[in-house]
Scaffold this motif. Structure first.
Motif, mmCIF file in Angstrom:
data_model
loop_
_atom_site.group_PDB
_atom_site.id
_atom_site.type_symbol
_atom_site.label_atom_id
_atom_site.label_comp_id
_atom_site.label_asym_id
_atom_site.label_seq_id
_atom_site.Cartn_x
_atom_site.Cartn_y
_atom_site.Cartn_z
ATOM 1 N N ALA A 95 0.755 -1.114 -0.072
ATOM 2 C CA ALA A 95 0.126 0.035 0.085
ATOM 3 C C ALA A 95 0.833 1.283 0.100
ATOM 4 O O ALA A 95 0.643 2.089 -0.613
ATOM 5 N N GLU A 96 1.945 1.257 0.830
ATOM 6 C CA GLU A 96 2.823 2.492 0.799
ATOM 7 C C GLU A 96 3.437 2.882 -0.337
ATOM 8 O O GLU A 96 3.765 3.708 -0.893
ATOM 9 N N VAL A 97 3.919 1.604 -0.986
ATOM 10 C CA VAL A 97 4.858 1.736 -2.477
ATOM 11 C C VAL A 97 3.950 2.092 -3.302
ATOM 12 O O VAL A 97 4.225 3.297 -4.052
ATOM 13 N N LEU A 98 2.816 1.866 -3.493
ATOM 14 C CA LEU A 98 1.604 1.993 -4.561
ATOM 15 C C LEU A 98 1.243 3.380 -4.312
ATOM 16 O O LEU A 98 0.968 4.183 -5.307
ATOM 17 N N SER A 99 1.017 3.823 -2.943
ATOM 18 C CA SER A 99 0.588 5.294 -2.707
ATOM 19 C C SER A 99 1.635 6.243 -2.989
ATOM 20 O O SER A 99 1.184 7.278 -3.795
ATOM 21 N N ARG A 100 2.827 5.913 -2.853
ATOM 22 C CA ARG A 100 4.005 7.012 -3.163
ATOM 23 C C ARG A 100 4.054 6.885 -4.743
ATOM 24 O O ARG A 100 4.258 7.998 -5.478
ATOM 25 N N TRP A 101 3.968 5.701 -5.287
ATOM 26 C CA TRP A 101 4.044 5.684 -6.682
ATOM 27 C C TRP A 101 3.200 6.390 -7.541
ATOM 28 O O TRP A 101 3.446 7.074 -8.671
ATOM 29 N N VAL A 102 1.963 6.372 -7.164
ATOM 30 C CA VAL A 102 0.931 7.096 -7.696
ATOM 31 C C VAL A 102 1.079 8.708 -7.833
ATOM 32 O O VAL A 102 0.829 9.335 -8.973
ATOM 33 N N VAL A 103 1.683 9.150 -6.715
ATOM 34 C CA VAL A 103 1.894 10.393 -6.531
ATOM 35 C C VAL A 103 3.021 10.841 -7.749
ATOM 36 O O VAL A 103 2.909 11.936 -8.393
ATOM 37 N N GLY A 104 3.894 10.039 -7.807
ATOM 38 C CA GLY A 104 5.011 10.323 -8.720
ATOM 39 C C GLY A 104 4.631 10.053 -10.266
ATOM 40 O O GLY A 104 4.723 10.826 -11.047
ATOM 41 N N VAL A 105 3.436 9.236 -10.530
ATOM 42 C CA VAL A 105 3.014 8.814 -11.763
ATOM 43 C C VAL A 105 2.343 10.481 -12.258
ATOM 44 O O VAL A 105 2.404 10.723 -13.268
ATOM 45 N N GLU A 132 1.020 -5.858 -22.165
ATOM 46 C CA GLU A 132 2.422 -6.351 -21.254
ATOM 47 C C GLU A 132 2.412 -5.670 -20.073
ATOM 48 O O GLU A 132 2.933 -6.085 -19.220
ATOM 49 N N PHE A 133 2.249 -4.299 -20.248
ATOM 50 C CA PHE A 133 2.222 -3.527 -18.945
ATOM 51 C C PHE A 133 1.391 -3.790 -17.696
ATOM 52 O O PHE A 133 2.001 -4.319 -16.649
ATOM 53 N N GLN A 134 0.307 -4.501 -18.085
ATOM 54 C CA GLN A 134 -0.840 -4.873 -17.335
ATOM 55 C C GLN A 134 -0.204 -6.214 -16.445
ATOM 56 O O GLN A 134 -0.139 -6.138 -15.506
ATOM 57 N N SER A 135 0.291 -6.804 -17.429
ATOM 58 C CA SER A 135 0.668 -8.235 -16.709
ATOM 59 C C SER A 135 2.096 -8.261 -16.043
ATOM 60 O O SER A 135 2.168 -9.092 -14.852
ATOM 61 N N ARG A 136 2.931 -7.377 -16.451
ATOM 62 C CA ARG A 136 4.267 -7.099 -15.293
ATOM 63 C C ARG A 136 3.581 -6.296 -14.082
ATOM 64 O O ARG A 136 4.237 -6.801 -13.287
ATOM 65 N N MET A 137 2.762 -5.436 -14.281
ATOM 66 C CA MET A 137 2.360 -4.813 -13.121
ATOM 67 C C MET A 137 1.715 -5.716 -12.082
ATOM 68 O O MET A 137 2.165 -5.440 -10.725
ATOM 69 N N ILE A 138 0.865 -6.482 -12.415
ATOM 70 C CA ILE A 138 0.418 -7.452 -11.669
ATOM 71 C C ILE A 138 1.325 -8.186 -11.179
ATOM 72 O O ILE A 138 1.211 -8.620 -9.895
ATOM 73 N N GLU A 139 2.287 -8.647 -11.955
ATOM 74 C CA GLU A 139 3.408 -9.748 -11.310
ATOM 75 C C GLU A 139 4.041 -8.925 -10.200
ATOM 76 O O GLU A 139 4.616 -9.689 -9.148
ATOM 77 N N ARG A 140 4.432 -7.716 -10.477
ATOM 78 C CA ARG A 140 5.371 -7.041 -9.486
ATOM 79 C C ARG A 140 4.508 -6.849 -8.168
ATOM 80 O O ARG A 140 5.045 -7.115 -6.981
ATOM 81 N N VAL A 141 3.077 -6.483 -8.332
ATOM 82 C CA VAL A 141 2.453 -6.092 -7.239
ATOM 83 C C VAL A 141 2.064 -7.481 -6.449
ATOM 84 O O VAL A 141 2.334 -7.571 -5.208
ATOM 85 N N ALA A 142 2.160 -8.710 -7.105
ATOM 86 C CA ALA A 142 2.155 -9.905 -6.438
ATOM 87 C C ALA A 142 3.320 -10.133 -5.475
ATOM 88 O O ALA A 142 3.174 -10.753 -4.716
ATOM 89 N N VAL A 168 -3.841 -3.668 -8.327
ATOM 90 C CA VAL A 168 -3.835 -2.837 -9.386
ATOM 91 C C VAL A 168 -4.974 -2.283 -10.066
ATOM 92 O O VAL A 168 -4.949 -1.082 -10.427
ATOM 93 N N ARG A 169 -6.060 -2.859 -10.211
ATOM 94 C CA ARG A 169 -7.199 -2.033 -10.846
ATOM 95 C C ARG A 169 -7.493 -0.885 -9.913
ATOM 96 O O ARG A 169 -7.999 -0.183 -10.331
ATOM 97 N N ILE A 170 -7.551 -1.101 -8.847
ATOM 98 C CA ILE A 170 -7.756 -0.030 -7.785
ATOM 99 C C ILE A 170 -6.757 1.225 -7.999
ATOM 100 O O ILE A 170 -7.497 2.262 -8.158
#
Length: 199
Positions: A95-105, A132-142, A168-170
């Motif tokens: 949650a922390e990684v993705l929260s910070r990532w969204v700010v940067g995005v 390919e982005f979607q599948s890689r992102m899901i793999e990283r989040v997993a 990832v969908r959220i």
């Protein structure tokens, strides 16, 4: 689908000729970071190759954009995962990684340019199941979630791949709000939702 020369070089098979497909990726990445629109004719001109050669290397403009987008996401997620690990928050590191990532995005010049001029295409490239982005992102989040589950920071009784897909969908719904609903992206709301769910 057959691999493009760029995808083969990303996999470690390089050719001796210069410039190379990796040079095309590096230049496209530089333009993206500067918020410059990725124009194939202009990119071919800067590399000193024909448009036909560039298309042979990269496939389509959209396939090149996916590689540029993932290259930036991959670096940012790795950097943020290291930061969060050092900060050692008691809550979900995912949650922390993705929260910070969204700010940067949302602050990224390349993302801002694409959202302003080609928002629907950007959302499709990043969110389509076949991407390919979607599948890689899901793999990283997993991977991030697996570490959270192992350390009991996340205790949801759900298959990690399903939880990664949902997470990832959220995140996507908050990043691509303008393309989905016409509203404004809200990184703080994204962070609140992720922290509430991933526990």
């Amino acid at each position: 689908m057959a691999q493009t020369p760029l995808e083969r070089e990303l996999g470690g098979t390089r050719t001796a000729a210069r410039p190379t497909p990796l040079d095309a990726l590096a230049t496209a990445d530089k333009w993206f970071k500067a918020g410059r629109k990725l124009d194939i004719q202009a990119l071919a001109g800067e590399l000193g190759v024909s448009r036909v050669t560039l298309h042979r290397w990269i496939g389509t403009r959209e396939r090149l954009l996916v590689e540029v987008l993932w290259r930036n996401a991959d670096r940012a997620l790795s950097r943020l995962a290291t930061q969060v690990e050092a900060d050692r928050p008691a809550c979900s590191h995912t949650a922390e990684v993705l929260s910070r990532w969204v700010v940067g995005v949302l602050d990224n010049p390349g993302i801002r340019q694409l959202q302003a001029e080609e928002g629907e295409m950007l959302a499709r490239l990043l969110t389509h199941d076949a991407s390919e982005f979607q599948s890689r992102m899901i793999e990283r989040v997993a991977e991030l979630l697996s570490a959270d589950i192992e350390h009991r920071r996340v205790t949801i009784d759900l298959d990690v791949t399903d939880l990664a897909y949902t997470t990832v969908r959220i995140v996507e719904s908050f990043v691509h709000t303008s393309a989905i609903t016409g509203g404004r992206p809200d990184p703080e709301r994204n962070a609140r939702v992720l922290r509430a769910i991933l526990r």
